[in-house]
Design an enzyme around this catalytic site. Structure first.
Site, PDB file in Angstrom:
ATOM      1  N   ARG A   1      -1.115   8.333  10.740  1.00 38.89           N
ATOM      2  CA  ARG A   1      -2.270   7.444  10.953  1.00 38.89           C
ATOM      3  C   ARG A   1      -2.422   7.093  12.433  1.00 38.89           C
ATOM      4  O   ARG A   1      -3.532   7.031  12.958  1.00 38.89           O
ATOM      5  CB  ARG A   1      -2.126   6.175  10.092  1.00 38.89           C
ATOM      6  CG  ARG A   1      -2.391   6.461   8.613  1.00 38.89           C
ATOM      7  CD  ARG A   1      -1.805   5.410   7.693  1.00 38.89           C
ATOM      8  NE  ARG A   1      -2.327   4.090   7.889  1.00 38.89           N
ATOM      9  CZ  ARG A   1      -1.744   2.985   7.405  1.00 38.89           C
ATOM     10  NH1 ARG A   1      -0.631   3.075   6.698  1.00 38.89           N
ATOM     11  NH2 ARG A   1      -2.275   1.813   7.624  1.00 38.89           N
TER      12      ARG A   1
ATOM     13  N   ARG B   1       0.817  -1.209   0.000  1.00 36.53           N
ATOM     14  CA  ARG B   1       0.000   0.000   0.000  1.00 36.53           C
ATOM     15  C   ARG B   1       0.854   1.264   0.000  1.00 36.53           C
ATOM     16  O   ARG B   1       1.893   1.326   0.659  1.00 36.53           O
ATOM     17  CB  ARG B   1      -0.910   0.003   1.233  1.00 36.53           C
ATOM     18  CG  ARG B   1      -2.237  -0.644   0.952  1.00 36.53           C
ATOM     19  CD  ARG B   1      -3.068  -0.880   2.166  1.00 36.53           C
ATOM     20  NE  ARG B   1      -3.188   0.242   3.087  1.00 36.53           N
ATOM     21  CZ  ARG B   1      -3.881   0.190   4.209  1.00 36.53           C
ATOM     22  NH1 ARG B   1      -4.539  -0.923   4.524  1.00 36.53           N
ATOM     23  NH2 ARG B   1      -3.957   1.219   5.012  1.00 36.53           N
TER      24      ARG B   1
HETATM   25  P1  AP5 Z   1      -3.860  -5.890   8.986  1.00 36.10           P
HETATM   26  O1  AP5 Z   1      -4.843  -6.948   9.303  1.00 36.10           O
HETATM   27  O2  AP5 Z   1      -3.710  -5.468   7.560  1.00 36.10           O
HETATM   28  O3  AP5 Z   1      -4.126  -4.611   9.942  1.00 36.10           O
HETATM   29  P2  AP5 Z   1      -5.289  -3.556   9.923  1.00 36.10           P
HETATM   30  O4  AP5 Z   1      -5.672  -3.314  11.340  1.00 36.10           O
HETATM   31  O5  AP5 Z   1      -6.372  -3.950   8.980  1.00 36.10           O
HETATM   32  O6  AP5 Z   1      -4.435  -2.313   9.417  1.00 36.10           O
HETATM   33  P3  AP5 Z   1      -4.739  -1.198   8.332  1.00 36.10           P
HETATM   34  O7  AP5 Z   1      -3.411  -0.531   8.083  1.00 36.10           O
HETATM   35  O8  AP5 Z   1      -5.455  -1.747   7.130  1.00 36.10           O
HETATM   36  O9  AP5 Z   1      -5.641  -0.246   9.121  1.00 36.10           O
HETATM   37  P4  AP5 Z   1      -5.848   1.199   8.854  1.00 36.10           P
HETATM   38  O10 AP5 Z   1      -6.936   1.420   9.820  1.00 36.10           O
HETATM   39  O11 AP5 Z   1      -4.700   2.105   8.962  1.00 36.10           O
HETATM   40  O12 AP5 Z   1      -6.150   1.263   7.280  1.00 36.10           O
HETATM   41  P5  AP5 Z   1      -7.486   1.414   6.443  1.00 36.10           P
HETATM   42  O13 AP5 Z   1      -7.330   0.674   5.189  1.00 36.10           O
HETATM   43  O14 AP5 Z   1      -8.678   1.134   7.306  1.00 36.10           O
HETATM   44  O15 AP5 Z   1      -2.435  -6.345   9.567  1.00 36.10           O
HETATM   45  C1  AP5 Z   1      -1.271  -5.581   9.299  1.00 36.10           C
HETATM   46  C2  AP5 Z   1      -0.095  -6.529   9.021  1.00 36.10           C
HETATM   47  O16 AP5 Z   1       0.233  -7.212  10.219  1.00 36.10           O
HETATM   48  C3  AP5 Z   1      -0.379  -7.604   7.975  1.00 36.10           C
HETATM   49  O17 AP5 Z   1       0.779  -7.822   7.227  1.00 36.10           O
HETATM   50  C4  AP5 Z   1      -0.730  -8.846   8.800  1.00 36.10           C
HETATM   51  O18 AP5 Z   1      -0.340 -10.045   8.127  1.00 36.10           O
HETATM   52  C5  AP5 Z   1       0.104  -8.631  10.060  1.00 36.10           C
HETATM   53  N1  AP5 Z   1      -0.535  -9.114  11.286  1.00 36.10           N
HETATM   54  C6  AP5 Z   1      -1.862  -9.059  11.603  1.00 36.10           C
HETATM   55  N2  AP5 Z   1      -2.063  -9.567  12.836  1.00 36.10           N
HETATM   56  C7  AP5 Z   1      -0.828  -9.937  13.302  1.00 36.10           C
HETATM   57  C8  AP5 Z   1      -0.365 -10.529  14.527  1.00 36.10           C
HETATM   58  N3  AP5 Z   1      -1.210 -10.847  15.506  1.00 36.10           N
HETATM   59  N4  AP5 Z   1       0.949 -10.761  14.658  1.00 36.10           N
HETATM   60  C9  AP5 Z   1       1.819 -10.446  13.663  1.00 36.10           C
HETATM   61  N5  AP5 Z   1       1.438  -9.893  12.481  1.00 36.10           N
HETATM   62  C10 AP5 Z   1       0.131  -9.645  12.310  1.00 36.10           C
HETATM   63  O19 AP5 Z   1      -7.499   2.994   6.179  1.00 36.10           O
HETATM   64  C11 AP5 Z   1      -6.563   3.582   5.318  1.00 36.10           C
HETATM   65  C12 AP5 Z   1      -6.883   5.064   5.179  1.00 36.10           C
HETATM   66  O20 AP5 Z   1      -8.219   5.234   4.620  1.00 36.10           O
HETATM   67  C13 AP5 Z   1      -6.935   5.845   6.503  1.00 36.10           C
HETATM   68  O21 AP5 Z   1      -5.648   6.294   6.895  1.00 36.10           O
HETATM   69  C14 AP5 Z   1      -7.877   6.987   6.142  1.00 36.10           C
HETATM   70  O22 AP5 Z   1      -7.216   7.977   5.394  1.00 36.10           O
HETATM   71  C15 AP5 Z   1      -8.907   6.318   5.239  1.00 36.10           C
HETATM   72  N6  AP5 Z   1     -10.079   5.781   5.976  1.00 36.10           N
HETATM   73  C16 AP5 Z   1     -10.458   4.463   6.088  1.00 36.10           C
HETATM   74  N7  AP5 Z   1     -11.575   4.353   6.830  1.00 36.10           N
HETATM   75  C17 AP5 Z   1     -11.912   5.625   7.213  1.00 36.10           C
HETATM   76  C18 AP5 Z   1     -12.954   6.162   8.013  1.00 36.10           C
HETATM   77  N8  AP5 Z   1     -13.889   5.365   8.589  1.00 36.10           N
HETATM   78  N9  AP5 Z   1     -12.990   7.508   8.208  1.00 36.10           N
HETATM   79  C19 AP5 Z   1     -12.070   8.330   7.626  1.00 36.10           C
HETATM   80  N10 AP5 Z   1     -11.042   7.882   6.860  1.00 36.10           N
HETATM   81  C20 AP5 Z   1     -10.964   6.537   6.653  1.00 36.10           C
END
Ligand code: AP5
Length: 227
Positions: free
Chosen positions: A181, A170
């Site tokens: 973030r 990403r």
């Molecule tokens: P993963 O499962 O991908 O983590 P995640 O919590 O889903 O992390 P994200 O980075 O996707 O969350 P985010 O909230 O920043 O992004 P989003 O896309 O929502 O795990 C991460 C990694 O760790 C993976 O490689 C996995 O394999 C590994 N892993 C998982 N569990 C593990 C464990 N237990 N041990 C070891 N490794 C592990 O948002 C992106 C952007 O979109 C935001 O910054 C914002 O600009 C916008 N956005 C999205 N939703 C909104 C909203 N509701 N309001 C306003 N803006 C928004």
């Protein structure tokens, strides 16, 4: 219990900072309980890729690691939740992220005579999130998530889920954006833990362990929340 035997559609919220494992765990719960994962991050990235007005407005904000405007996100989420597959029940991954979004969700659910089954807070230390995000990549074909250290495909270079061989990282998974973030999470999203505690739907889980162990804890929480 799976979605077919639930009386009212389940509405689960996964709360947690970037890299907490929301997407990883939501996908596993989706399979286990027959629910639909709704990730506002994925919906916004699709809007950016499609070049819609919402996507054009969101692109720079996402690249800066800030939150997209409440109205854009609420509109996208409302449209997605109106699609027929969501009648099976949903896992909200990354929504709500502000109190305005949480209140909008309450209103949307009230219109459908639905309520929140559980808001599950995945609790992880900030340093761990940086490690998780910096090693993350996904299958370009099906979106299955992997990690350089913690979750590798069984066969190197081949997706376990679809057999694809193309992977991507990403644009916002870089050190500078991750700091923004995290800061947005602490300032704007963490207060929702208190918000849902006040509604008596909050569940907390330690998300510092192994993916499989956390999955088992979540399955127990979800099984009792949807019964
Ligand atoms: P993963 O499962 O991908 O983590 P995640 O919590 O889903 O992390 P994200 O980075 O996707 O969350 P985010 O909230 O920043 O992004 P989003 O896309 O929502 O795990 C991460 C990694 O760790 C993976 O490689 C996995 O394999 C590994 N892993 C998982 N569990 C593990 C464990 N237990 N041990 C070891 N490794 C592990 O948002 C992106 C952007 O979109 C935001 O910054 C914002 O600009 C916008 N956005 C999205 N939703 C909104 C909203 N509701 N309001 C306003 N803006 C928004």
């Amino acid at each position: 219990m799976d979605a077919a035997t639930m009386t009212t559609p389940a509405v689960l919220i996964l709360l947690g900072p970037p890299g907490a494992g929301k997407g990883t765990q939501a996908r596993m719960l989706e399979d286990k309980f027959g629910l639909v994962q709704l990730s506002t991050g994925d919906l916004l990235r699709a809007a950016v890729a499609a070049g819609t007005d919402a996507g054009k407005a969101a692109k720079a904000v996402m690249e800066a690691g800030e939150l997209v405007s409440d109205q854009i996100v609420i509109d996208i989420l409302r449209d997605r939740m109106a699609e027929p597959d969501c009648a099976k029940g949903v896992i909200l991954d990354g929504f709500p992220r502000t109190t305005v979004q949480a209140e909008a969700l309450d209103g949307l659910l009230a219109e459908k005579d639905q309520k929140i089954s559980a808001a599950i807070s995945l609790e992880v230390e900030d340093a761990e999130m940086v490690i998780r995000i910096s090693g993350r990549y996904t299958c370009a074909g099906c979106g299955e998530g992997y990690h350089d250290t913690f979750k590798k495909p069984s066969v190197d270079g081949t997706c376990d889920n679809c057999g694809g061989t193309e992977f991507k990282r990403r644009a916002d998974d870089n050190a500078e954006t991750v700091a923004s973030r995290l800061s947005a999470y602490h300032a704007q999203t963490a207060p929702l833990i208190t918000y849902y505690d006040g509604q008596s739907v909050l569940k907390r889980t330690n998300a510092m362990g192994k993916i499989e162990d956390i999955a088992r804890d979540l399955e127990d929480i979800v099984a009792s929340a949807v019964n």
